[in-house]
Write a protein that holds these residues in place. Structure first.
Motif, PDB file in Angstrom:
ATOM      1  N   GLU A  24     -32.712  52.061  12.562  1.00 50.04           N
ATOM      2  CA  GLU A  24     -32.005  50.796  12.525  1.00 50.04           C
ATOM      3  C   GLU A  24     -32.894  49.743  13.177  1.00 50.04           C
ATOM      4  N   VAL A  25     -32.889  48.560  12.648  1.00 46.09           N
ATOM      5  CA  VAL A  25     -33.710  47.486  13.197  1.00 46.09           C
ATOM      6  C   VAL A  25     -32.850  46.249  13.399  1.00 46.09           C
ATOM      7  N   THR A  26     -33.297  45.398  14.296  1.00 44.60           N
ATOM      8  CA  THR A  26     -32.603  44.139  14.515  1.00 44.60           C
ATOM      9  C   THR A  26     -32.947  43.189  13.364  1.00 44.60           C
ATOM     10  N   PRO A  27     -32.165  42.120  13.201  1.00 44.49           N
ATOM     11  CA  PRO A  27     -32.531  41.142  12.169  1.00 44.49           C
ATOM     12  C   PRO A  27     -33.948  40.592  12.353  1.00 44.49           C
ATOM     13  N   ALA A  28     -34.356  40.346  13.583  1.00 47.02           N
ATOM     14  CA  ALA A  28     -35.715  39.842  13.831  1.00 47.02           C
ATOM     15  C   ALA A  28     -36.760  40.878  13.419  1.00 47.02           C
ATOM     16  N   GLU A  29     -36.520  42.143  13.732  1.00 42.07           N
ATOM     17  CA  GLU A  29     -37.446  43.204  13.328  1.00 42.07           C
ATOM     18  C   GLU A  29     -37.485  43.350  11.805  1.00 42.07           C
ATOM     19  N   LEU A  30     -36.332  43.188  11.176  1.00 41.61           N
ATOM     20  CA  LEU A  30     -36.279  43.312   9.719  1.00 41.61           C
ATOM     21  C   LEU A  30     -37.103  42.214   9.054  1.00 41.61           C
ATOM     22  N   ARG A  31     -36.930  40.987   9.516  1.00 40.85           N
ATOM     23  CA  ARG A  31     -37.742  39.884   8.979  1.00 40.85           C
ATOM     24  C   ARG A  31     -39.220  40.116   9.245  1.00 40.85           C
ATOM     25  N   ALA A  32     -39.552  40.536  10.459  1.00 42.33           N
ATOM     26  CA  ALA A  32     -40.952  40.833  10.792  1.00 42.33           C
ATOM     27  C   ALA A  32     -41.474  41.972   9.922  1.00 42.33           C
ATOM     28  N   GLY A  33     -40.618  42.932   9.628  1.00 48.42           N
ATOM     29  CA  GLY A  33     -41.014  44.032   8.755  1.00 48.42           C
ATOM     30  C   GLY A  33     -41.352  43.550   7.358  1.00 48.42           C
TER      31      GLY A  33
END
Length: 129
Positions: A24-33
């Motif tokens: 699971e990732v945070t929204p910020a991590e998802l965008r960075a991903g």
């Protein structure tokens, strides 16, 4: 390469860039991903991506989906010689969830499809045209 909760691998033999979210990732991590996927795709000049979301519980994060549809996907227009093809691989248990925001074909050069079977996703990515 492993960053932002995902593993990235370019497979020129398929041809595809494979991005597997491992947790699971945070929204910020998802965008960075997604930005990391884009950087790897640019480096490999690869417009065919397998985005493996099977380990993620929430596939419908609203702020990221809105950003994806309004900013990220339109930025792919004309980026590669062919239209970008995005294959989202999801767990059969989550196949009913909307994976991305509605993306207008008029605003992007993306072809987007959702799969529960990885072989079918690779076959779709590899097809001509």
């Amino acid at each position: 390469m492993h960053l932002h909760g995902l593993d990235l691998l370019h497979r020129p033999d398929l041809p595809a860039l494979i991005a597997r979210w491992q947790r699971e990732v945070t929204p910020a991590e998802l965008r960075a991903g997604y930005e990391a996927v884009l950087a790897a795709a640019d480096a490999a000049a690869c417009g065919r991506w397998l985005l493996d979301l099977r380990r993620r519980e929430d596939l419908t994060e609203p702020t990221v989906n809105a950003w994806f549809g309004a900013v990220f996907a339109p930025s792919l227009r004309g980026r590669y010689p062919e239209a970008v093809r995005l294959a989202f691989l999801v767990s059969p248990l989550r196949a009913g969830q909307a994976v991305t925001a509605i993306v207008s074909a008029a605003d992007t050069d993306c072809e987007i499809a959702t799969f529960t079977d990885e072989a079918a996703a690779h076959a779709w990515l590899a097809r001509e045209g």
